[in-house]
Every structure is written in C-alpha cells, then in structure tokens.
Enzyme design. Structure first.
Site, short mmCIF file in Angstrom:
data_model
loop_
_atom_site.label_atom_id
_atom_site.label_comp_id
_atom_site.label_asym_id
_atom_site.label_seq_id
_atom_site.Cartn_x
_atom_site.Cartn_y
_atom_site.Cartn_z
N SER A 134 0.85 -1.18 0.00
CA SER A 134 0.00 0.00 0.00
C SER A 134 0.90 1.24 0.00
CB SER A 134 -0.87 -0.03 1.25
OG SER A 134 -1.69 1.09 1.26
N GLY A 135 0.62 2.16 -0.91
CA GLY A 135 1.42 3.39 -0.99
C GLY A 135 2.63 3.25 -1.88
N THR A 139 -1.72 2.70 -7.90
CA THR A 139 -2.80 3.49 -8.50
C THR A 139 -2.21 4.56 -9.42
OG1 THR A 139 -4.08 3.07 -6.54
CG2 THR A 139 -4.83 4.86 -7.93
N ASN A 190 -0.50 4.85 3.62
CA ASN A 190 -0.69 5.60 2.38
C ASN A 190 -1.86 6.56 2.56
OD1 ASN A 190 -1.05 6.45 -0.22
ND2 ASN A 190 -1.56 4.44 -1.07
N SER A 193 -4.87 5.39 0.02
CA SER A 193 -4.86 3.94 -0.13
C SER A 193 -6.18 3.44 -0.73
CB SER A 193 -4.63 3.30 1.24
OG SER A 193 -4.73 1.92 1.15
N SER A 194 -6.07 2.66 -1.80
CA SER A 194 -7.29 2.11 -2.42
C SER A 194 -7.81 1.01 -1.53
CB SER A 194 -6.96 1.53 -3.80
OG SER A 194 -6.18 2.42 -4.53
N GLY A 417 -2.14 -4.04 -2.12
CA GLY A 417 -0.93 -4.82 -1.88
C GLY A 417 -1.04 -5.65 -0.62
N GLU A 419 -0.79 -6.80 3.00
CA GLU A 419 -0.95 -5.97 4.21
C GLU A 419 -0.67 -6.76 5.48
OE1 GLU A 419 -4.75 -4.02 4.25
OE2 GLU A 419 -4.01 -2.44 2.93
#
Ligand code: ADP
Ligand code: MG
Length: 947
Positions: A134-135, A139, A190, A193-194, A417, A419
């Site tokens: 994440s981050g 994206t 992030n 973050s999505s 991603g 986690e």
C-alpha cells in the site's frame, strides 16, 4: 541539487564522495556504475544485497524504473516528476522502433502490450498486473498507463474516431477521481490507499483504437464506513463533503461548520485528496447530474449522522436500549436525510424480529447495546456498499463500448498490496489471499511453466529453486480443510462463535501445516499464516461475524421503504432478495459468505488473466514516511523478498523467456541463412541432450529441420533448440531481429540496386533508340531534300539547255544578218573567219550569262546601281577597273532583262537588247502564265512554297 541517501543530508561534498566511490568502483571493478544498469539481471552476482545497492544507486540518481527480467520495478519517487510522464515522452516511446532499447519505463510496458495487441499473436489480449505494498504507487502507475493508452490508442487520422477516443479517455480519467473519492482512504501507510481492488479493461477495436472501458471492482473495505483504525480515516468522500460543501449545502445536508462526527476521525488533517470540486466535476462528466449528486451527498451526510447515534445499555433485556444524550437529534437528522421515518428507523435499529414456529410467527426482541451498534453499522455499510456498486455501474455504462465494437482488450489490475498490521482481520486475510493468488499466477506463468517446459523440451537446465506459494494457498483455500472452509463452516453452523474456539479448530484441523504458525505470547486468540511476503498474525475475534456479514432483513425492508429517490434505486422492492437475506438458521439456503464471494470473484479474475499475456510491474516504496529522496534499505529489502524479485531475476538472467515454435522460427528467420559466414566452425544452437541427434527433435518434415539447422549454423547468437521450440533470451532475440533487419536491408539494397541498374539500362537503350530514330529521320529528310534539289537541278538543266539552244538559235539568226552585212562591207580571210569566232564568243558569253541572270534575279533586294553592276561584272568575269574599255548597258533597272551579248570580232563591247523572253513592259510583276524558260525557273525559286 541537494540529495539525500538513507535520510542523511548530502550536499555537494557528499555528492562528490559518491562520485569518487563510483569512480573507484569503476576503476577497481571495471564495471559500469550501478545506477547505469538498466536491468537487474546484469547485476553481478545477483543477490538481494547487490540488487538493493543497484536500486538505491538508481533511486539516488533519480532513476525510478529498472527492469528485472520480465518484470519492471517501479520505485515511488514521492515527488512530482512531470518530465517523466509528459506527452512528448509518451510519443517517443510509442514511435521508437524498439522501445526496449529506451530507458526502462512503464511506457515500455504500455507500448509492448499495445504492440502485442497489434501483432494479433495469441493470446492477443494483454494484462498488466501492478502489485506492491500500500502506498507503493500502484494506482499512480495505473493512472499513468491509462493516460498513455489514451494518447497512443487514438486514431491520428480520423477526426471522428479521435473524438470518440478522446471522449472515452476523458471519461476513463474522470472515473478515477470518483472511484478514489469513494473507494480510497488515508491509512497508516498511504494517504490515498485504495480500499478495493480494481481491474480496468481498456477495450480496443480492430484498428486498435480505444472504444471503451469497463471497470470491475473487488472487495470494497466497507467496514471502514463505520469503523476506522486509530490514526486512519474514513473514505475521502466524507471529508470532501464535510470540508467542501457550500453554505447553502451545509444547511441542506445538516453539516454545520465545526460539527463533530464519530465516523469522521481526524477531520482537521487536510490532504490533497480532499478536493470536493474535482469529484463533483468528474461526476458531472460521467453523467451524474447535480440533483443526483446532491442526493448522493445528502445520503452520505445521513450516514455521518447515523454514526452519531449512540446507544446506552438498558439494563433490562425486555426494554430497548435508550439513546445517549443528543443521539435522538442525530437519529432524526439521519432519518430525514435518508428519507426514512424516524421512529421506524429507531425501532429497526433496536428491535430484532424473529420468525419461528410452524406458522412463521413473528417475535420482537429488543437488542443489546452491542447488537444495536452492529445493526447501525450494518445499515451504514449496506447503504455505502450499494452506493459504491451503483457508482461503478454508472461509470461502466458511461465508458463501456457496445460488445460488437471492440475485439481486444488490455487489462490493468490495480490491486491492494500485501498488508500486515498489528491486528489483522478478515479484510487483511482476503487481501493477502488475493496477493497470494496473484503471486501464484506469476510463479505459474513465468517461473514454473518455464521450467516445466524446459524439462518437456529436453533442455539441460540447472533449475533455480523458487518459492512456490502453493502450500500457502492450500492452507488458505484448499480442500477439504482450510482456513476459509473452517470459517465458512462456523458461519453455516450459526452458533454463537467464540474467538478462542475458532483458533482451536484451526489449529487442530490444520496442525502440522508448514505454513501455519502460532503466536503463543499473544493475549488475543489468533493464528499466523506464513505468506510468501512474510508472516501475518490474524485475530480470530469477529472473523466469523465479518465473514457472515449478516444483513438483518428488517434493515433491507426499512431501506426499501425510503422516500429518497437514490435509496429507492439502491434498494428496489425485490421479493427474491427478501428470502435470500433471511438468517441462515431459519431457512435452508446456503449462506454466501464474504470469503466465498471474494473467492468466486478472484477465480473469475484469474480466469481472465489466464487468457491474456501478463506483464508485471512491481511497485516499491522506498520509505514509509512518503518522503522524497529517502531510501530505507530494510523496508525495501523486505519488499524485494516479499515479491521474490531475486528469484525472478535469477530465472530471467539464466532462462529463456522467449519460446518460438520451430515452424515460426524458420518462417521468421529463414532469411538469416544469408548471414552465414564462408567458414562456419559449428553451430551455436544447443540441441537437447547436448545436441545428440538420437532423438529426432520433432516429427516436422525434414525440410523444416534442415532449414532450422542451416539457420542455427548461420547464427552468431547462442540459443537453445528444444524438441518443438527454440528458446532464447531477450538479448538473443534482439540480435536475431537486428540480423533480420540487416538482411532485409541488404535485400532492399539489392532490389534498389537492381532496379536502378535496370532503369539506367532502359534509359540508355531508349537514348540510343532515340538517336537512331533521329539519325534515320534526318537522313531521310536530307535524302528527300537532295532528291528535290536533284529534281530541281534536272529541271534547270533541261530548261537551260532549251534556253541555250533557243538563244543560240536566235543569236545565230541575228548574226546571220550581221554576217551578211559584214561580208558585204569587209571581206575576211578564210583563216580568220569572224563567224566562227563570234559564234564561239557568243557561246562563252551565253554560257556565262545564265549565272548573271540568276544573280540578278537573286540579288539581294536593295542592291542597285554600281553594286549591281559589280555583281554583273563579277558574274561575267569582266575587269571592273577599266570602265572605259567596257561599258555595260543594263536596261534592267528600266525594263527587265534582256539579252546581253558581246559584239562579234572580239570586241569587248556588249550589246544589250531586250530579250524576246522578257514579258511585256507594261506588266508590273511576273505573270506566271507569261513567264517562260529561265525566268520561270527563277520565279519558281522565289515562290513562297518553294523548297
Ligand atoms: P498504492 O495505490 O500502491 O497504494 P498510490 O499509487 O496511491 O499507492 O501512491 C501513493 C502516493 O505516492 C501517491 O499519492 C503519490 O503521491 C506518490 N506517487 C506514487 N507514484 C508516483 C510517481 N510515479 N511520481 C510521483 N509520485 C508518486
Ligand atoms: Mg491504490
């Protein structure tokens, strides 16, 4: 420029130290500086340490993309690098004859996929799997790729199709802010973050122009609406309305400035994502008009107020839970904004209806405080999840092309991603399960399939040991017993589940599994899964409930009664739905748990991926503070380990990612036989079993094998020939392609040379032919002319003879008279008879006279008087100097000519008399009828058409 490495400030001194180190390294090792290595397969030796050093050197030198064999490693710059994504650069990569030769970039991957689609080689459809923590920039990467396709997959010629592509591009790009506003949130790792997985299918028509797109989403983390981890935030959209609403909207949505909401933690923190206007604008472009937008934001405000509805413990099971102090107001506002009757809402939140008995009698049971909270949260999650799905469907209907208008697609998978938090629950289990699946797809597609193929093809190959994550997947999803099956079973049993009980069940059922661990020190009941990216501890508390995701039917019924137009669309009255949402214990329909739904959608996604040529982009986060120029070795190292990058590099460096069937190889590279040197020491192609031909490589016709052999002999590149396929590396392929281009160029030159020679020869032949024709025509014309002159001369001669005869006759007649006179006056001696003498002179004079006639007739116009006389003299060959001795009388000036005759007896006097041939004095010009003899000839010469 000030640069930082590992967080240490480095000014020019540090920079010079760096360059000194590079110089030293270059001097000692004789190798290129690490930051210049575009491909991690060139790092020597390939170890985690060297790969890490190379990435660090490149990151420090502001080089963010590096190839790792078949994968592209993308480091997050954490700072804007506009020149890296400019339209000019996009065009450069698009126009390059070999984009792989340019610097590594996501545009290389984009262009490669686009060219693959164009080549129509199976599998035509392409997919790009963008993975990472994440981050890490997934994206961002997907967004840049979409922009790239929007630029390159538009027709440069057709204005109409360009407009269509532009419109689609704009809509696809507009879908980003909307989906990010509703699906992204600020997490510990992030800011943007999505919280959902996204597969974007870019649809291309037969001419490879973008005609549309479709978005598929996976597992929105809807629990975030009602429950945010400490220091994390809710979805961006709540903050956007809270901060960006106009005064009038604030009144309408009951969002006074400074109001506090329990579901809106950390509102004071401002992020660049909190841009309400951008979301509104994008929604408008997607066809969501202002009233609908208003409706959406009003419902969201209603959810915020619902979050402030707090219940207290009633202390009596028979009594519904009372509301805390000002919660009544919040319920009222929430009900108003959601278009629900307030009392009905409150009753649904606090009282459970149970159908029991044969007659399905309805019992009403007040809920406990915890149950009330759960029902409230459930209501919010239900509304938000439906709203999100509705938005996705609106986006899809706005950007999706008609099914018959597209033939191929490029898929972009931007998936959350891996986690690992201190406390992980069902969401993390699903996310990490998805990552395991994707990793397995990568391993299966690239590593395992490749190695298995080598074995089948009979290639000698020292197998690289790779971390196969199949055991981990077996632990999570395998059958008959796995973590998922156990959690699902707990849901089916519909019994009050305890966290400790679930932990024990998992441990006992899966005991001894190599990928299952246990944290004995943890106070919380939990289990550990040893993922490919590292161990993650999952708490079992709430796992079953989350997996059940129970939606009390009263809640759905309540929402179906809403007067709000949006909620009416989101919750249509559907009898089927009603029966589905009955609690599992009360009817026998199998429960669709969160895990089973997620698993099904994941299988579907992987099926799509299996039908495409996959490309991989691994995003790496250089530090967790989102700071530019900071490279934390440990963090990057763990990410490199997690994605198995070193194994990928090993296999890429040693293996042969390019596999071409014998037939295709021969078809494409047959012309390389021309490159064959005069003396070939032996071919470089390695046959299976060391090239021994005891196995005929395949049952293809001998000619094919013969050709293959010849090509392999001619090649300077090392490649391996399997039983049915030829294996080679990227560099070999590049070499072959270069050789092919060289041969084609040679052929083109030969053709050009031949054509030029042919053209020169033809031209020379034509020139010669033209000269011949010209010479023939000229000679013909000359002959004609000479013939005509001959004819003219003949006529003249004949006329001259006639004239001479006639003159002689006339002269003799005239002289006859003179003779008679002379003979009567002075007798002559017979020896010097004057008659023959005179006659001879006359003859001579007459002979010379005809040129005179010609001369006079042809004398240049304007030659008169003395000049004319001179001409006459010259013609008659008379001395001009003694005018006394001879006098010429020319009556020409007055009246035509005449005859000029010398007087007899050698006298040099001439007697001119009018010629009997002259025409009448009165006649001003020659009359053709009256012209005869010599004059006629003269006239003929002067006639205009005379040749
Ligand atoms: P992920 O989707 O992997 O969670 P994002 O794509 O949201 O991560 O990236 C997180 C942040 O990193 C972005 O908001 C952006 O600020 C920054 N970032 C990522 N990639 C780039 C890049 N190529 N250039 C500049 N900034 C980037
Ligand atoms: Mg993201």
């Amino acid at each position: 420029m000030l640069q930082q490495v590992n967080g240490h400030s480095s000014g020019s001194a540090a920079h010079s130290g760096e360059s000194l180190r590079e110089d030293l390294q270059e001097f000692l090792g004789g190798e290129a500086p690490l930051q210049q290595l575009d491909d991690l397969t060139k790092v020597n030796p390939v170890t985690l340490e060297t790969v890490l050093r190379c990435l660090q050197a490149r990151y420090t030198a502001d080089t963010f993309y590096t190839n790792a064999g078949c994968t592209l490693v993308a480091m997050n710059p954490f700072k804007p690098v506009p020149q890296l994504y400019s339209p000019e650069l996009m065009q450069e990569y698009h126009a390059a004859s070999q984009p792989q030769t340019l610097k590594p970039h996501i545009f290389t991957v984009g262009e490669q996929t686009y060219r693959n689609v164009k080549s129509l080689m199976e599998p035509v459809n392409q997919s790009i799997v963008v993975s990472g923590e994440s981050g890490a920039g997934k994206t961002w990467t997907s967004r840049c790729l979409m922009k790239f396709y929007a630029v390159v997959a538009a027709s440069p010629t057709s204005w109409e199709s360009h407009k269509v592509a532009e419109r689609i591009e704009q809509r696809i790009l507009n879908s980003n802010p909307v989906m990010e506003a509703f699906g992204n949130a600020c997490t510990l790792r992030n800011n943007n973050s999505s919280r959902f997985g996204k597969f974007i299918q870019l649809q291309l028509n037969g001419a490879q122009q973008m005609t549309g797109a479709a978005v598929q989403t996976y597992l929105l983390e809807k629990t975030r609406v009602a429950c945010q981890a400490p220091s994390e935030r809710n979805f961006h959209i709540f903050y956007q309305i809270y901060k960006g609403a106009h005064a009038e909207e604030r009144v309408r949505w009951c969002l006074p400035e400074g109001a506090t909401f329990s579901w809106l933690p950390r509102p004071e923190r401002t992020l660049e994502e909190d841009c309400f206007e951008v979301t509104r604008e994008a929604m408008l472009h997607l066809g969501i008009d202002a009233p609908t937008q208003n409706n959406i934001f009003q419902a969201l405000a209603g959810l915020l107020h619902l979050g402030n509805t707090q219940f207290a413990d009633s202390g009596n099971e028979a009594q519904p839970c009372p509301l805390v102090d000002d919660a009544q107001c919040s319920v009222g506002t929430s009900a108003l904004l959601l278009g629900l009757p307030e009392d009905h809402l409150l009753e649904t939140l606090r009282i459970r209806t149970i159908r029991a008995g044969r007659g399905r009698q309805v019992f009403r049971k007040p809920c406990s405080q915890a149950e009330c909270d759960t029902r409230r949260d459930c209501l919010a999650k239900l509304v938000y999840a439906r709203l999100f799905d509705w938005l996705v469907s609106v986006i899809n209907s706005s950007i999706c092309a008609a099914p018959d208008s597209w033939t191929t697609f490029i898929g972009l998978l931007d998936v959350y991603g891996f986690e690992s938090f201190p406390n992980n629950s069902l969401e993390q289990l699903c996310i990490n399960y998805a990552n395991e699946k994707l990793q397995q797809h990568f391993v299966a597609h690239y590593l395992r399939a490749q190695q298995e193929e080598y074995a089948v093809e009979g290639l000698e190959w020292s197998f690289v040991s790779y971390q196969d994550n199949q055991p981990c997947l077996d632990l999570i999803e395998g059958s008959p017993v796995s973590i998922c099956s156990l959690i699902n079973e707990e849901c089916r049993l519909n019994r009050p589940s305890s966290a400790a009980q679930l932990q024990t069940r998992i441990e006992s059922a899966l005991t001894g599994h190599p990928r299952l661990g246990r944290d004995r020190l943890s106070p919380e009941p939990s289990f550990i899964v040893l993922h490919y990216a590292g161990p993650v501890r999952y708490c079992t508390r709430g796992l079953v409930e989350k997996n059940k995701d129970p939606v009390p039917p009263e809640l759905t019924r309540l929402l179906q009664q809403s007067q709000d137009p949006l909620l009416k669309v989101l919750f249509p009255a559907d009898p089927e739905e009603k029966s589905q949402e009955e609690p599992s214990g009360q009817n026998r329909t199998p429960v669709l748990t969160v895990v089973s739904k997620f698993k099904a959608s994941l299988e579907q996604l992987l099926q799509v991926l299996h039908g495409t040529t996959p490309h991989y982009i691994r995003c790496i986060k250089p530090n967790s503070q989102a700071q530019a120029q900071i490279f934390h070795r440990e963090e990057v190292l763990s990410q490199l380990e997690a994605c198995g990058l070193v194994e990928t590099i090993h296999i890429s460096a040693a293996g042969f990612p390019i596999r071409v069937s014998h037939r295709n190889f021969v078809e494409r590279y047959e012309l390389l036989r021309r490159l064959r040197p005069a003396t070939t020491p032996g071919h470089h192609g390695l046959y299976p079993d060391g090239g021994r031909s005891e196995h005929p490589p395949c049952t293809e016709p001998a000619t094919l094998q013969g050709l293959l052999q010849e090509i392999l002999h001619a090649l300077p590149a090392p490649l391996h020939c399997g039983r049915t396929k030829v294996f080679m590396t990227d560099s070999t392929l590049e070499l072959l392609e270069r050789g092919r281009a060289q041969v084609l160029e040679q052929c083109a030159r030969h053709i050009q040379r031949g054509w030029r020679r042919h053209r020169c020869r033809t031209q020379a032949r034509r020139r010669r032919a033209a000269v011949l024709i010209q010479a023939a025509v000229r000679s013909w014309l000359t002959r004609k002319h000479v013939q005509r002159l001959h004819a003219a001369a003949t006529v003249i001669k004949r006329a001259w003879r006639e004239w001479r005869i006639r003159m002689a006759f006339l002269a003799s007649e005239e002289l006859d008279g003179v003779e008679e006179k002379h003979s009567s006056q002075a007798p002559c001696s017979p020896s010097s008879s004057p008659l023959p003498l005179a006659q001879t002179g006359l003859q001579g004079a007459i002979t010379r006279l005809w040129p005179l006639g010609l001369a006079l007739a042809n004398a240049a116009v304007g030659v008169h008087g003395f000049q004319r006389k001179l001409v006459v003299f010259a013609c008659l060959q008379l001395p001009v100097g003694s005018p006394r001795s001879c006098a010429i009388q020319t009556a020409q000036e007055q009246a035509g000519v005449l005859s000029i005759r010398a007087l007899p007896q050698g006298s040099i006097r001439f007697h001119c008399r009018k010629s009997p041939l002259r025409y009448a004095d009165t006649c001003p010009g020659p009359s053709p009828d009256s012209v005869t003899g010599f004059n006629q000839i003269l006239l003929e010469r002067h006639r205009p058409g005379h040749v």
